[in-house]
Design a protein around this motif. Structure first.
Motif, PDB file in Angstrom:
ATOM      1  N   VAL A  16       0.854  -1.188   0.000  1.00 46.50           N
ATOM      2  CA  VAL A  16       0.000   0.000   0.000  1.00 46.50           C
ATOM      3  C   VAL A  16       0.887   1.234   0.000  1.00 46.50           C
ATOM      4  O   VAL A  16       1.858   1.319   0.760  1.00 46.50           O
ATOM      5  CB  VAL A  16      -0.906   0.049   1.252  1.00 46.50           C
ATOM      6  N   GLY A  49       1.089   5.431   0.331  1.00 43.38           N
ATOM      7  CA  GLY A  49       0.548   6.760   0.617  1.00 43.38           C
ATOM      8  C   GLY A  49       1.347   7.758  -0.211  1.00 43.38           C
ATOM      9  O   GLY A  49       1.561   7.557  -1.414  1.00 43.38           O
ATOM     10  N   THR A  72       6.384   9.512   2.073  1.00 39.42           N
ATOM     11  CA  THR A  72       7.293  10.288   2.928  1.00 39.42           C
ATOM     12  C   THR A  72       7.827   9.440   4.083  1.00 39.42           C
ATOM     13  O   THR A  72       8.597   9.931   4.909  1.00 39.42           O
ATOM     14  CB  THR A  72       6.603  11.539   3.517  1.00 39.42           C
ATOM     15  N   GLY A  73       7.392   8.194   4.156  1.00 39.45           N
ATOM     16  CA  GLY A  73       7.841   7.299   5.225  1.00 39.45           C
ATOM     17  C   GLY A  73       9.357   7.118   5.169  1.00 39.45           C
ATOM     18  O   GLY A  73       9.957   7.139   4.093  1.00 39.45           O
ATOM     19  N   SER A  94       3.135  11.177  14.542  1.00 40.15           N
ATOM     20  CA  SER A  94       3.022  12.258  15.525  1.00 40.15           C
ATOM     21  C   SER A  94       3.981  13.366  15.118  1.00 40.15           C
ATOM     22  O   SER A  94       4.567  13.304  14.042  1.00 40.15           O
ATOM     23  CB  SER A  94       3.309  11.734  16.930  1.00 40.15           C
TER      24      SER A  94
HETATM   25  C1  LIG Z   1      11.483  15.350   6.348  1.00 36.28           C
HETATM   26  C2  LIG Z   1      10.587  14.355   7.040  1.00 36.28           C
HETATM   27  C3  LIG Z   1      10.126  14.618   8.326  1.00 36.28           C
HETATM   28  C4  LIG Z   1       9.278  13.699   8.967  1.00 36.28           C
HETATM   29  N1  LIG Z   1       8.820  13.990  10.220  1.00 36.28           N
HETATM   30  C5  LIG Z   1       7.963  13.142  10.829  1.00 36.28           C
HETATM   31  C6  LIG Z   1       7.437  13.453  12.134  1.00 36.28           C
HETATM   32  O1  LIG Z   1       7.726  14.496  12.726  1.00 36.28           O
HETATM   33  N2  LIG Z   1       6.588  12.558  12.694  1.00 36.28           N
HETATM   34  C7  LIG Z   1       6.225  11.393  12.074  1.00 36.28           C
HETATM   35  O2  LIG Z   1       5.429  10.633  12.625  1.00 36.28           O
HETATM   36  N3  LIG Z   1       6.717  11.078  10.859  1.00 36.28           N
HETATM   37  C8  LIG Z   1       7.562  11.919  10.225  1.00 36.28           C
HETATM   38  N4  LIG Z   1       8.046  11.601   8.986  1.00 36.28           N
HETATM   39  C9  LIG Z   1       7.681  10.308   8.385  1.00 36.28           C
HETATM   40  C10 LIG Z   1       6.416  10.318   7.509  1.00 36.28           C
HETATM   41  O3  LIG Z   1       6.102  11.612   7.075  1.00 36.28           O
HETATM   42  C11 LIG Z   1       5.227   9.709   8.246  1.00 36.28           C
HETATM   43  O4  LIG Z   1       5.510   8.384   8.596  1.00 36.28           O
HETATM   44  C12 LIG Z   1       3.919   9.724   7.433  1.00 36.28           C
HETATM   45  O5  LIG Z   1       2.861   9.360   8.280  1.00 36.28           O
HETATM   46  C13 LIG Z   1       3.932   8.773   6.236  1.00 36.28           C
HETATM   47  O6  LIG Z   1       2.790   9.049   5.423  1.00 36.28           O
HETATM   48  P1  LIG Z   1       2.792   8.747   3.862  1.00 36.28           P
HETATM   49  O7  LIG Z   1       1.448   9.067   3.322  1.00 36.28           O
HETATM   50  O8  LIG Z   1       3.939   9.405   3.206  1.00 36.28           O
HETATM   51  O9  LIG Z   1       2.964   7.159   3.881  1.00 36.28           O
HETATM   52  P2  LIG Z   1       3.899   6.198   3.029  1.00 36.28           P
HETATM   53  O10 LIG Z   1       5.334   6.532   3.238  1.00 36.28           O
HETATM   54  O11 LIG Z   1       3.430   6.128   1.639  1.00 36.28           O
HETATM   55  O12 LIG Z   1       3.570   4.816   3.754  1.00 36.28           O
HETATM   56  C14 LIG Z   1       3.919   4.592   5.107  1.00 36.28           C
HETATM   57  C15 LIG Z   1       3.388   3.227   5.555  1.00 36.28           C
HETATM   58  O13 LIG Z   1       1.979   3.261   5.672  1.00 36.28           O
HETATM   59  C16 LIG Z   1       1.353   2.282   4.814  1.00 36.28           C
HETATM   60  N5  LIG Z   1       0.146   2.915   4.277  1.00 36.28           N
HETATM   61  C17 LIG Z   1       0.069   4.104   3.631  1.00 36.28           C
HETATM   62  N6  LIG Z   1      -1.214   4.374   3.343  1.00 36.28           N
HETATM   63  C18 LIG Z   1      -1.961   3.356   3.818  1.00 36.28           C
HETATM   64  C19 LIG Z   1      -3.362   3.053   3.817  1.00 36.28           C
HETATM   65  N7  LIG Z   1      -4.252   3.896   3.289  1.00 36.28           N
HETATM   66  N8  LIG Z   1      -3.763   1.891   4.384  1.00 36.28           N
HETATM   67  C20 LIG Z   1      -2.877   1.039   4.946  1.00 36.28           C
HETATM   68  N9  LIG Z   1      -1.560   1.262   4.961  1.00 36.28           N
HETATM   69  C21 LIG Z   1      -1.099   2.420   4.408  1.00 36.28           C
HETATM   70  C22 LIG Z   1       2.401   1.960   3.768  1.00 36.28           C
HETATM   71  O14 LIG Z   1       2.237   0.657   3.253  1.00 36.28           O
HETATM   72  C23 LIG Z   1       3.679   2.099   4.577  1.00 36.28           C
HETATM   73  O15 LIG Z   1       3.909   0.928   5.307  1.00 36.28           O
HETATM   74  C24 LIG Z   1       8.905  12.486   8.315  1.00 36.28           C
HETATM   75  C25 LIG Z   1       9.367  12.231   7.013  1.00 36.28           C
HETATM   76  C26 LIG Z   1      10.198  13.154   6.383  1.00 36.28           C
HETATM   77  C27 LIG Z   1      10.656  12.845   4.994  1.00 36.28           C
END
Ligand SMILES: Cc1cc2nc3c(=O)[nH]c(=O)nc-3n(C[C@H](O)[C@H](O)[C@H](O)COP(=O)(O)OP(=O)(O)OC[C@H]3O[C@@H](n4cnc5c(N)ncnc54)[C@H](O)[C@@H]3O)c2cc1C
Length: 529
Positions: A53, A55, A58-59, A134
């Protein structure tokens, strides 16, 4: 349903902010409705095709990087469906692919407030729920979990459930049963480990005695089902905000300042008589979750408080400031550390709160005259940009040196934090590696980033990382407070939980996904399936 398989077109779905290499997939599908998600999953289970999956990518732990099969992109699930005002706050329903920054802007235009704020706000709402994200404001408001009221989830079988907080609980023996529309039900056993007593935790499945079944899916990193729609609780929008980036000449002053600001904030936000009950049922449910998880009430009517109550306390060590000086020349030359703080205000409390913060700063020998304060939105955005610039500058550095990030995400219980910070600093200074320490100090959760310049240094950095993980676990901490485990950190989860616990997690996953197609390799190695 849109499907892409051209290598150039799907390339961007094969990586994320972890920069893990060699991601590959046959194709990327873009469902537009929960029913289409279910259809993809049903077909994939039949054909035993792995589904990852995605999103916004940014993970930082490789969770959305596929190593076989197909990618299910949530980009087209991008509707904000509704906003409901329920005095004093409300709720919003949005699809999984809505960008967090878009949701927050929309909610704020309705004079409401959605607190979760990972530093990178281009993430999708679904991604934040799947990782229980968070951020800086978590110090006051807790993680994403606290705000999730309802989830629509599609399982690998093609079944879709719509589960509201409070509807289903585990029994005293940790068994859960989820009835499906088809008349069948999913029965599963929760793992038997106890979660660490830290203020934040995102390592493995959430478990608690007689827990709400909804909580199992929050932070499950795409392994149990695909979240398609989310209802979140909203708070009233704070009237005003005072924020600052304050610099210090001595590290000891930074730490004494944080300690006092933190203690005063935690004391001032204890609920006062009659306070609970005025907040509306949705918010109170969110608060109940927070109290259960952290033992700390976050209740306060503190937009109107006239006492110090930081909503964010973020740390920058001297190496972080060195990095940031590339972009911000006005950082005072004699500064060796800084704190970013935010506190909510009203027109009547703003002046007295500013005076209180200035007096606290003076007491702890801050470089107050050279520090930066903001009370309006454009200036505040600049301060947040400063906070955001650091991980971005470091990511660019890693890319330039062709090195993978060695970055910690551990948090530890309150009493263990000062010792943990000293342990980080001593080991890093002795190593002569370049590093930065920064982040959510209010939650005992700082990120250590080690910056290797070549492969030898990268090996040394990984050895140090391992020592940090072991120490965090020894003192009762968690190996991931917010980024999750993904693929990058799953081997370290063995230090947090036993082999039996990992098998219990795998058995739980199998109850939802017997063919093991979803989020393969996330949280635990595929061999456990
Ligand atoms: C510069 C930077 C700063 C950051 N700071 C923080 C911070 O302060 N706090 C924090 O918590 N994180 C932070 N992050 C990490 C990231 O932004 C978070 O983890 C965010 O929640 C990921 O969301 P995404 O949509 O990019 O998910 P993705 O990276 O696309 O996916 C993350 C995970 O979630 C799963 N997933 C995504 N969507 C779904 C769905 N709809 N159903 C089931 N599973 C799903 C994916 O399979 C994967 O395992 C940071 C990242 C960067 C690059």
């Amino acid at each position: 349903m849109l499907t892409k398989s051209n290598p150039d077109e799907i390339q961007s779905f094969l990586s994320d902010a972890s920069h893990m290499r060699d991601g590959r997939a046959e194709r990327v599908v873009f469902p537009e409705r929960a029913e289409e998600v279910a259809e993809v999953l049903r077909g994939a289970t039949r054909a035993q095709t792995p589904v990852t999956v995605s999103g916004a990518g940014t993970g930082t732990v490789g969770g959305r990087i596929p190593f076989a099969g197909i990618v299910l992109a949530t980009d087209k699930l991008k509707q904000i469906r509704s906003i409901v005002h329920e005095e004093p706050g409300g709720s919003a329903v949005a699809e999984a692919g809505v960008r967090l920054s878009d949701l927050q802007r929309f909610v704020e235009s309705e004079n409401l407030f959605y607190p979760p704020d990972p530093t990178e706000r281009s993430c999708f709402l679904g991604g934040t729920v799947a990782t229980n994200a968070s951020g800086a404001r978590t110090f006051k408001y807790g993680p994403t979990r606290n705000y999730v009221q309802r989830l629509k989830i599609a399982f690998a079988t093609g079944d879709v459930i719509d589960l509201r907080r409070g509807e289903l609980h585990a029994d005293a023996g940790g068994r859960i049963e989820i009835p499906l529309i088809s008349g069948r039900s999913i029965e599963a056993q929760l793992p038997t480990y106890q979660m660490p007593q830290t203020r934040k935790h995102a390592s493995g499945y959430y478990v608690a005695p007689e827990m709400d079944v909804l909580d199992l899916f929050i932070g499950s990193e795409g392994t149990l089902g695909v979240i398609t729609e989310i209802e979140v609780a909203l708070l009233p929008r704070p009237e005003g905000l005072l924020s600052g980036i304050v610099f210090f000449k001595a590290e000891s002053s930074v730490l004494s300042f944080v300690s006092e600001a933190r203690d005063r904030s935690l004391t001032n936000r204890r609920p006062r008589d009659g306070e609970v009950g005025r907040l509306g049922p949705l918010i109170e449910k969110a608060l109940e979750v927070s109290v259960r998880q952290t033992g700390q009430p976050i209740v306060s009517e503190d937009a109107t408080s006239n006492a110090i109550d930081a909503r964010a306390l973020e740390y920058f060590d001297s190496e972080s400031l060195r990095f940031l000086r590339q972009k911000y020349e006005t950082i005072p030359v004699d500064a060796v550390g800084a704190i970013f703080f935010e506190q909510e205000t009203t027109p009547t409390t703003e002046d007295s709160l500013m005076t209180d913060w200035l007096s606290l700063l003076e007491q702890h020998h801050a470089l107050a005259d050279n520090s930066w304060f903001a009370t309006n939105e454009p200036d505040q955005a600049k301060l947040r940009e400063f906070r955001h610039a650091l991980p971005v500058l470091m990511n660019e550095w890693f890319a330039r040196h062709n090195q993978r990030k060695v970055s910690t995400d551990m948090s530890v219980p309150d009493e263990a934090f000062p010792g943990m910070l000293r342990f980080y600093q001593d080991a890093l200074q002795a190593s002569e590696l370049r590093y930065t320490i920064f982040g959510h100090i209010g939650d005992n959760h700082v990120h250590v980033n080690i910056l290797p310049r070549n492969d030898d240094e990268a090996t040394k950095a990984r050895d140090i990382y391992l020592r940090f993980v072991k120490r965090a676990v020894e003192v009762g901490g968690t190996i991931s407070a917010e980024h999750g485990i993904g693929k990058l950190k799953r081997d370290y989860l063995r230090l947090q939980y036993s082999e039996d616990h990992l098998r219990e997690m795998a058995a739980l996953k199998s109850a939802f996904d017997s063919a093991g197609i979803l989020g393969r390799g996330n949280i635990f190695d595929e061999s456990y399936l």
